[in-house]
Design a protein around this motif. Sequence first.
Motif, PDB file in Angstrom:
ATOM      1  N   HIS A  85     -11.509  32.486  -7.398  1.00  0.00           N
ATOM      2  CA  HIS A  85     -12.626  32.958  -6.575  1.00  0.00           C
ATOM      3  C   HIS A  85     -12.310  34.324  -5.959  1.00  0.00           C
ATOM      4  O   HIS A  85     -13.177  35.196  -5.885  1.00  0.00           O
ATOM      5  CB  HIS A  85     -12.942  31.935  -5.480  1.00  0.00           C
ATOM      6  CG  HIS A  85     -14.210  32.231  -4.752  1.00  0.00           C
ATOM      7  ND1 HIS A  85     -14.444  31.826  -3.472  1.00  0.00           N
ATOM      8  CD2 HIS A  85     -15.337  32.920  -5.118  1.00  0.00           C
ATOM      9  CE1 HIS A  85     -15.640  32.244  -3.084  1.00  0.00           C
ATOM     10  NE2 HIS A  85     -16.194  32.908  -4.063  1.00  0.00           N
ATOM     11  N   LEU A  86     -11.065  34.529  -5.537  1.00  0.00           N
ATOM     12  CA  LEU A  86     -10.681  35.822  -4.973  1.00  0.00           C
ATOM     13  C   LEU A  86     -10.796  36.947  -6.006  1.00  0.00           C
ATOM     14  O   LEU A  86     -11.060  38.088  -5.658  1.00  0.00           O
ATOM     15  CB  LEU A  86      -9.252  35.767  -4.434  1.00  0.00           C
ATOM     16  CG  LEU A  86      -9.043  34.906  -3.202  1.00  0.00           C
ATOM     17  CD1 LEU A  86      -7.557  34.790  -2.896  1.00  0.00           C
ATOM     18  CD2 LEU A  86      -9.804  35.467  -2.009  1.00  0.00           C
ATOM     19  N   LYS A  87     -10.595  36.601  -7.268  1.00  0.00           N
ATOM     20  CA  LYS A  87     -10.649  37.603  -8.334  1.00  0.00           C
ATOM     21  C   LYS A  87     -12.071  37.896  -8.817  1.00  0.00           C
ATOM     22  O   LYS A  87     -12.290  38.873  -9.515  1.00  0.00           O
ATOM     23  CB  LYS A  87      -9.791  37.164  -9.519  1.00  0.00           C
ATOM     24  CG  LYS A  87      -8.300  37.183  -9.220  1.00  0.00           C
ATOM     25  CD  LYS A  87      -7.497  36.751 -10.438  1.00  0.00           C
ATOM     26  CE  LYS A  87      -6.020  36.784 -10.173  1.00  0.00           C
ATOM     27  NZ  LYS A  87      -5.243  36.415 -11.368  1.00  0.00           N
ATOM     28  N   ASN A  88     -13.050  37.054  -8.435  1.00  0.00           N
ATOM     29  CA  ASN A  88     -14.400  37.290  -8.944  1.00  0.00           C
ATOM     30  C   ASN A  88     -15.162  38.281  -8.067  1.00  0.00           C
ATOM     31  O   ASN A  88     -14.633  38.833  -7.109  1.00  0.00           O
ATOM     32  CB  ASN A  88     -15.147  35.971  -9.173  1.00  0.00           C
ATOM     33  CG  ASN A  88     -15.699  35.336  -7.910  1.00  0.00           C
ATOM     34  OD1 ASN A  88     -15.876  35.980  -6.879  1.00  0.00           O
ATOM     35  ND2 ASN A  88     -16.000  34.048  -7.986  1.00  0.00           N
ATOM     36  N   GLU A  89     -16.445  38.495  -8.401  1.00  0.00           N
ATOM     37  CA  GLU A  89     -17.239  39.537  -7.741  1.00  0.00           C
ATOM     38  C   GLU A  89     -17.506  39.267  -6.261  1.00  0.00           C
ATOM     39  O   GLU A  89     -17.870  40.186  -5.521  1.00  0.00           O
ATOM     40  CB  GLU A  89     -18.553  39.789  -8.494  1.00  0.00           C
ATOM     41  CG  GLU A  89     -19.470  38.603  -8.577  1.00  0.00           C
ATOM     42  CD  GLU A  89     -19.101  37.601  -9.680  1.00  0.00           C
ATOM     43  OE1 GLU A  89     -19.656  36.490  -9.661  1.00  0.00           O
ATOM     44  OE2 GLU A  89     -18.260  37.906 -10.539  1.00  0.00           O
ATOM     45  N   ASP A  90     -17.319  38.033  -5.769  1.00  0.00           N
ATOM     46  CA  ASP A  90     -17.485  37.770  -4.337  1.00  0.00           C
ATOM     47  C   ASP A  90     -16.442  38.521  -3.505  1.00  0.00           C
ATOM     48  O   ASP A  90     -16.695  38.883  -2.362  1.00  0.00           O
ATOM     49  CB  ASP A  90     -17.347  36.267  -4.026  1.00  0.00           C
ATOM     50  CG  ASP A  90     -18.560  35.470  -4.465  1.00  0.00           C
ATOM     51  OD1 ASP A  90     -19.644  36.063  -4.654  1.00  0.00           O
ATOM     52  OD2 ASP A  90     -18.418  34.242  -4.623  1.00  0.00           O
ATOM     53  N   PHE A  91     -15.272  38.724  -4.082  1.00  0.00           N
ATOM     54  CA  PHE A  91     -14.190  39.381  -3.352  1.00  0.00           C
ATOM     55  C   PHE A  91     -13.752  40.670  -4.052  1.00  0.00           C
ATOM     56  O   PHE A  91     -14.325  41.719  -3.839  1.00  0.00           O
ATOM     57  CB  PHE A  91     -13.011  38.418  -3.158  1.00  0.00           C
ATOM     58  CG  PHE A  91     -13.296  37.325  -2.160  1.00  0.00           C
ATOM     59  CD1 PHE A  91     -13.162  37.553  -0.796  1.00  0.00           C
ATOM     60  CD2 PHE A  91     -13.712  36.072  -2.587  1.00  0.00           C
ATOM     61  CE1 PHE A  91     -13.430  36.566   0.127  1.00  0.00           C
ATOM     62  CE2 PHE A  91     -13.986  35.070  -1.665  1.00  0.00           C
ATOM     63  CZ  PHE A  91     -13.853  35.314  -0.317  1.00  0.00           C
ATOM     64  N   PHE A  92     -12.725  40.605  -4.895  1.00  0.00           N
ATOM     65  CA  PHE A  92     -12.093  41.826  -5.420  1.00  0.00           C
ATOM     66  C   PHE A  92     -12.572  42.247  -6.805  1.00  0.00           C
ATOM     67  O   PHE A  92     -12.194  43.304  -7.281  1.00  0.00           O
ATOM     68  CB  PHE A  92     -10.570  41.666  -5.410  1.00  0.00           C
ATOM     69  CG  PHE A  92     -10.020  41.577  -4.012  1.00  0.00           C
ATOM     70  CD1 PHE A  92      -9.783  42.735  -3.277  1.00  0.00           C
ATOM     71  CD2 PHE A  92      -9.780  40.361  -3.418  1.00  0.00           C
ATOM     72  CE1 PHE A  92      -9.300  42.666  -1.978  1.00  0.00           C
ATOM     73  CE2 PHE A  92      -9.293  40.272  -2.115  1.00  0.00           C
ATOM     74  CZ  PHE A  92      -9.064  41.429  -1.398  1.00  0.00           C
ATOM     75  N   ASN A  93     -13.375  41.445  -7.475  1.00  0.00           N
ATOM     76  CA  ASN A  93     -13.954  41.784  -8.785  1.00  0.00           C
ATOM     77  C   ASN A  93     -12.895  42.388  -9.722  1.00  0.00           C
ATOM     78  O   ASN A  93     -13.029  43.499 -10.230  1.00  0.00           O
ATOM     79  CB  ASN A  93     -15.132  42.738  -8.610  1.00  0.00           C
ATOM     80  CG  ASN A  93     -16.005  42.806  -9.840  1.00  0.00           C
ATOM     81  OD1 ASN A  93     -15.769  42.117 -10.834  1.00  0.00           O
ATOM     82  ND2 ASN A  93     -17.023  43.651  -9.793  1.00  0.00           N
ATOM     83  N   VAL A  94     -11.839  41.621  -9.931  1.00  0.00           N
ATOM     84  CA  VAL A  94     -10.681  42.084 -10.695  1.00  0.00           C
ATOM     85  C   VAL A  94     -11.013  42.466 -12.143  1.00  0.00           C
ATOM     86  O   VAL A  94     -10.441  43.434 -12.651  1.00  0.00           O
ATOM     87  CB  VAL A  94      -9.538  41.053 -10.612  1.00  0.00           C
ATOM     88  CG1 VAL A  94      -8.371  41.438 -11.497  1.00  0.00           C
ATOM     89  CG2 VAL A  94      -9.087  40.912  -9.153  1.00  0.00           C
ATOM     90  N   PRO A  95     -11.937  41.786 -12.848  1.00  0.00           N
ATOM     91  CA  PRO A  95     -12.243  42.242 -14.209  1.00  0.00           C
ATOM     92  C   PRO A  95     -12.718  43.701 -14.246  1.00  0.00           C
ATOM     93  O   PRO A  95     -12.414  44.437 -15.175  1.00  0.00           O
ATOM     94  CB  PRO A  95     -13.342  41.287 -14.669  1.00  0.00           C
ATOM     95  CG  PRO A  95     -13.088  40.034 -13.888  1.00  0.00           C
ATOM     96  CD  PRO A  95     -12.630  40.516 -12.533  1.00  0.00           C
ATOM     97  N   THR A  96     -13.452  44.125 -13.223  1.00  0.00           N
ATOM     98  CA  THR A  96     -13.946  45.502 -13.158  1.00  0.00           C
ATOM     99  C   THR A  96     -12.935  46.442 -12.516  1.00  0.00           C
ATOM    100  O   THR A  96     -12.826  47.612 -12.900  1.00  0.00           O
ATOM    101  CB  THR A  96     -15.278  45.554 -12.381  1.00  0.00           C
ATOM    102  OG1 THR A  96     -16.209  44.670 -13.022  1.00  0.00           O
ATOM    103  CG2 THR A  96     -15.855  46.956 -12.351  1.00  0.00           C
ATOM    104  N   TYR A  97     -12.185  45.943 -11.535  1.00  0.00           N
ATOM    105  CA  TYR A  97     -11.218  46.768 -10.784  1.00  0.00           C
ATOM    106  C   TYR A  97      -9.831  46.121 -10.851  1.00  0.00           C
ATOM    107  O   TYR A  97      -9.397  45.472  -9.900  1.00  0.00           O
ATOM    108  CB  TYR A  97     -11.666  46.905  -9.323  1.00  0.00           C
ATOM    109  CG  TYR A  97     -13.071  47.409  -9.172  1.00  0.00           C
ATOM    110  CD1 TYR A  97     -13.363  48.761  -9.347  1.00  0.00           C
ATOM    111  CD2 TYR A  97     -14.114  46.540  -8.864  1.00  0.00           C
ATOM    112  CE1 TYR A  97     -14.659  49.233  -9.215  1.00  0.00           C
ATOM    113  CE2 TYR A  97     -15.417  47.005  -8.726  1.00  0.00           C
ATOM    114  CZ  TYR A  97     -15.681  48.349  -8.912  1.00  0.00           C
ATOM    115  OH  TYR A  97     -16.959  48.814  -8.784  1.00  0.00           O
TER     116      TYR A  97
END
Length: 188
Positions: A85-97
Amino acid sequence: MKRTSLIIAIICTASLAFAQKTNYKVNTQTSTIKWNAKKIVGGHVGTINLQDGTLQTDKGKISGGGFTIDMNSMACTDAPKLTGHLKNEDFFNVPTYPTAKFVISKVDNSKVNPIITGNLTIKNKTKSISFPAKVSTTADGLFAEATGVKVNRLDFDIQYRSASIFSDLGNRAIEDEFTLDIQIKATK
């Protein structure tokens, strides 16, 4: 003869001045970043790794540098299921950033523990932050430590369950600031 001696003296003095500037490479295997995020009730802790980094010193004091943070390495150590959840768009959006960066812009070495100011970039948004750090150098390495470094997630457009934006969340609200404990080990 006097002119030659003067030239040699100038060269030696210049060499000493340049020799006191040192570059260090951050050891990403032994350096650590721990994070702590609080909710109205409770909170979570975790880790995140460095991807790379360098530090520069001048006369044994930090003068510059920076590091790249590997956002894919983020882990919630007290609730592993939360990591996704932390890696998804609600928080840090890791796939994009997939990375964040910190670049030192200024160091105030007038204190016992230098005050480091730099630009923190998360999700392509940059904010200046400052914090004190303990720094020690050895013949071949450098150790820097900063604890309780405050980061306001709203500065990086991370609004999910923000206590200051959403007033109706009650005890499900998450505080806007999280803290980082950073230990950097680097070698020449």
